[in-house]
Design an enzyme around this catalytic site. Structure first.
Site, PDB file in Angstrom:
ATOM      1  N   GLU A 195       3.344 -45.714 -25.613  1.00 15.61           N
ATOM      2  CA  GLU A 195       2.405 -44.582 -25.579  1.00 15.61           C
ATOM      3  C   GLU A 195       1.080 -44.981 -24.946  1.00 15.61           C
ATOM      4  OE1 GLU A 195       2.959 -46.340 -28.317  1.00 15.61           O
ATOM      5  OE2 GLU A 195       4.601 -45.360 -29.399  1.00 15.61           O
ATOM      6  N   ASP A 303      10.843 -38.313 -24.205  1.00 17.71           N
ATOM      7  CA  ASP A 303      10.485 -39.339 -25.198  1.00 17.71           C
ATOM      8  C   ASP A 303      11.712 -39.838 -25.941  1.00 17.71           C
ATOM      9  OD1 ASP A 303       8.857 -41.087 -26.657  1.00 17.71           O
ATOM     10  OD2 ASP A 303       8.512 -39.619 -28.242  1.00 17.71           O
ATOM     11  N   ARG A 330      19.446 -41.627 -28.778  1.00 20.38           N
ATOM     12  CA  ARG A 330      18.427 -40.639 -29.125  1.00 20.38           C
ATOM     13  C   ARG A 330      18.646 -39.380 -28.272  1.00 20.38           C
ATOM     14  NH1 ARG A 330      12.321 -42.746 -30.359  1.00 20.38           N
ATOM     15  NH2 ARG A 330      11.155 -40.879 -29.776  1.00 20.38           N
TER      16      ARG A 330
END
Lengths: 570, 188
Positions: A195, A303, A330
């Site tokens: 990030e 993300d 994910r």
């Protein structure tokens, strides 16, 4: 510069009564042989074994006896936020890492505190993910990767700091939350900070001296293979962190690591595939050479870190045994790959939660194609499922080699809305480039009757065996045992549960002090089986709860505070 | 400016060492860019098209998304960019709607809040425009700018510190040090 840190660290060890220590046998040094043997009386590695199965053959606690399981001791850590680390157990000695980088050494049978390491963190540190996922053991030391980006070697018996080294500069956005992986005296760590405009890497240190042995970046520099997939200088700040412990195949002498997404988050800021983001990479632990890779999806804009390390599972396909890598992504797909000395090959992939981004997956290469209307961009808002936390985030899946079942802690029916905004790089500052969307950019699908799931998949048939659902979202790491059980917490009702591994039926549950997002383990002391886990809600489980409350109009409150719980039969 | 670092008493007690132990200390000159904003410092934009420019109320739109700013020592032209704890987020608010406790710290409606979240120290860079809330991208803490950055959502344990401001010849200057502790507090 006068450096007080070692002195602080030394003074911060709380030496306590040695009564507990007297009840323990002399400390057994951890050797390469012991790590390879997968001694089931101890829990020496993050997932119990190098193959990351999260499985123990222990079977005293089984589907018949588990109803009698009861707490035998507990220990408050005195800390808030995400308690995610597995209690690492070595022949009666237990090591528990906590948020804010404390380490507790406890008598595994009694809960008696042997020592406590307290790290004094800098005031100007920012913690996107206030957690730690465990220590690693080697010889007579315990190794901790810290949130201010140090690797610390502690004397496992006394808690004294033997050495510590700066892995990177926390002020530039590098931090660490993972348990190190140790192979043959080589301590490997990866860095968080996707990030914050970092350039991700895995680095290795000599377990004895702390000397750096190698450092392998997850983003190639200009001229290196894969560098053509990054435009301009974007490789310098492209993210691709590694924040979950890797797996290790001793036959191939390769470690396997999952990698995070590129930065900034919007793919249109870095056109190209962005190797080796959202991939599995194979690294030789002796040299640091990146030997091969497979990218799950290219030019991420969601993300969807793919940092969870693949499980090393040998499975059947069309009558053939495949030396495999299995990963519940994910991105919502369950990936079956084949691992070899020269390549990682695609076998097949299936969505395990609702996924509306991929329009196809190439049957040979595994490369997905996208519905571009579902891909957020700079100034372009898009909604997509699963949410940015994916079908499964970091909480590890587990595998029972007897039943051939893979257990996936999943989240269904939750989606995200994201829009990109321009962002300027400055060292250590947020470098996500995500704008503001309604309700924090989070929503639950219309008609959804649950969110959390525990799924079981037969790895040989590639088919789902059963699904158990929860109203709550699920952030529970899993443990499978030879007692035909799966242990998992993860829900917002503070429960830690045991499930029948054949059916998914809940056979036992216990309400702890907080939500359970810690990795469960099992071990024995003097022949008696114990199950241990940390309760301590926080980090993304709490953040998702906030967004569920915002979007659903609920006000669910999950208390915080870390407690180590240890259970056994009467 | 000098600063003396010593081990605090609590650390000693934790270590079970009690009192009477000689602790090595050393003084060093703290770089002036690391010092917290001082009364009389100018306030300048940190980033964006006006980066480095002195802030005047007319350069900020009413209730605009807060932007980053830093203090600058006018005597030495030192920009206090040596610590992320020095950074503030500024916007311009309607002075008549500010809470009584907040009003004295604003200058012609211009208000400066610490950029560092009190939860785990992330930069509070997001903005919920329709509710006029500063928001932290890490864990969704929300802060009410008209009410002293009080926490109205998320895990932050206390409001963002305010950097009191005043006007000097039409430009914004620092009137006093931060109203509270900047950043997060280590537990235990």
């Amino acid at each position: 510069m006068f450096n007080l840190r070692p002195l602080f660290a030394l003074l911060s060890i709380l030496t306590v009564s040695s009564v507990g220590a007297q009840a323990l046998k002399p400390y057994q040094p951890v050797t390469g042989e012991r790590l390879l043997e997968q001694d089931s009386d101890s829990w020496l590695l993050y997932r119990g074994s190098y193959d990351s199965h999260g499985y123990s053959p222990l079977d005293q606690i089984d589907r018949e006896t588990v109803a009698d399981l009861e707490p035998v001791w507990s220990f408050s850590t005195g800390l808030r936020e995400g308690h995610q680390a597995p209690p690492i157990v070595n022949a009666g000695y237990m090591y528990v890492a906590t948020p804010q980088n404390h380490v507790l050494a406890l008598n595994a049978a009694t809960g008696e505190l042997l020592w406590r390491y307290v790290r004094y963190l800098p005031d100007d540190l920012q913690q996107f993910h206030p957690t730690n996922r465990g220590v690693a053991l080697w010889g007579e030391r315990a190794y901790l990767a810290t949130v201010d980006s140090y690797l610390v070697a502690l004397d496992a018996v006394t808690g004294e700091v033997d050495w510590e080294v700066a892995v990177e500069d926390y002020y530039s956005g590098y931090y660490m939350t993972m348990a190190p992986l140790i192979v043959d005296g080589v301590v490997m760590v990866g860095v968080s900070g996707g990030e914050l405009g970092i350039r991700g890497f895995v680095a290795a240190y000599d377990a004895e001296t702390g000397a750096e042995l190698w450092k392998t970046y997850t983003i190639p520099a200009p001229g290196e293979p894969g560098s053509e997939s990054w435009p301009g200088d974007s490789w310098k700040t492209g993210g691709v962190p590694v924040w979950i412990t890797g797996s290790y195949d001793p036959e191939l002498n390769l470690t396997y690591w999952g990698t995070g997404n590129g930065g900034p988050w919007m793919g249109d800021t870095r056109p190209g595939d962005n190797l080796y983001s959202t991939s599995v990479i194979a690294i030789d632990p002796s040299t640091g050479e990146l030997k091969n890779h497979h990218q799950y999806h290219w030019n991420d804009s969601w993300d969807w870190d793919e940092v969870a390390a693949p499980l090393l599972i040998d499975y059947e396909r069309e009558g053939q045994r495949v030396k495999g890598l299995v990963h519940a992504g994910r991105n919502g797909y369950l990936w079956f790959l084949e691992r070899g000395a020269e390549a990682i090959d695609f076998v097949d992939a299936t969505p395990y939660v609702y996924q509306d981004v991929f329009t196809s997956v190439d049957s040979v290469t595994g490369r997905p194609e996208y519905d571009m209307s579902k891909k957020p961009g700079t100034g372009y808002e898009a909604s997509f499922c699963p949410s940015l936390w994916g079908g499964k985030d970091w909480p590890p899946a587990s595998f029972d080699p007897a039943s051939r079942l893979l257990f996936i802690p999943a989240n269904e029916n939750v989606c995200s809305t994201m829009v990109g905004e321009e962002v300027e790089y400055s060292p250590g500052r947020a470098y996500m480039g995500r704008g503001t969307s309604e309700n924090g950019g989070f929503y639950v699908r219309d008609g959804a009757d649950h969110i959390g799931e525990l799924q079981a998949w037969n790895v040989d048939t590639g088919e789902r065996a059963w699904t158990t659902t929860f109203d709550s979202h699920n952030w529970g790491p899993t443990l499978a045992t030879g007692g035909d059980l799966v242990f998992m917490g993860g829900t917002n009702d503070r429960k830690f549960r045991a499930f029948d591994s054949a059916s998914g039926e809940t056979l036992w549950e216990y309400p702890t002090n907080s939500g359970v997002i810690g990795v469960p383990v099992t071990f024995t002391v003097e022949g008696k089986q114990y199950v241990a886990v940390q309760a301590g809600w926080g980090v993304d489980a709490q953040r998702e709860q906030n967004l569920i409350n915002m979007s659903q109009g609920t006000n669910t409150y999950v208390p915080q505070g870390g407690v180590v719980w240890v259970f056994a039969l009467p | 400016m000098t600063n003396r670092t010593t081990l605090d008493r609590r650390a000693l007690l934790k270590a079970g060492l009690g009192v009477g132990i000689a602790i090595p200390t050393k003084s060093w000159a703290q770089p002036p860019n690391r010092a917290r904003p001082q009364p009389g410092d100018w306030l300048v934009f940190d980033g964006g098209e006006n980066s480095g420019q002195r802030i005047t109320p007319d350069l900020l739109a009413l209730e605009q998304r807060p932007v980053a700013a830093l203090a600058k020592d006018p005597a030495t032209s030192t920009l206090r960019d040596g610590s992320r704890l020095n950074r503030v987020m500024i916007t311009r608010l309607d002075p008549t709607k500010l809470s009584e406790a907040t009003k004295p710290h604003a200058a012609a409606g211009v208000i400066a809040f610490s950029a560092v979240c009190t939860h785990t120290g992330c930069d509070v860079i997001n903005w919920v425009e329709d509710k006029l809330l500063m928001a932290c991208p890490c864990h969704e803490s929300h802060f009410d700018v008209y009410n002293g950055a009080n926490v109205v959502g998320g895990p932050a344990p206390r409001p963002l510190a305010i950097l009191p401001l005043s006007l000097e010849s039409g430009s914004v200057v620092v009137a006093a040090g931060f109203t509270g502790r900047v950043g997060f507090t280590q537990q235990f």
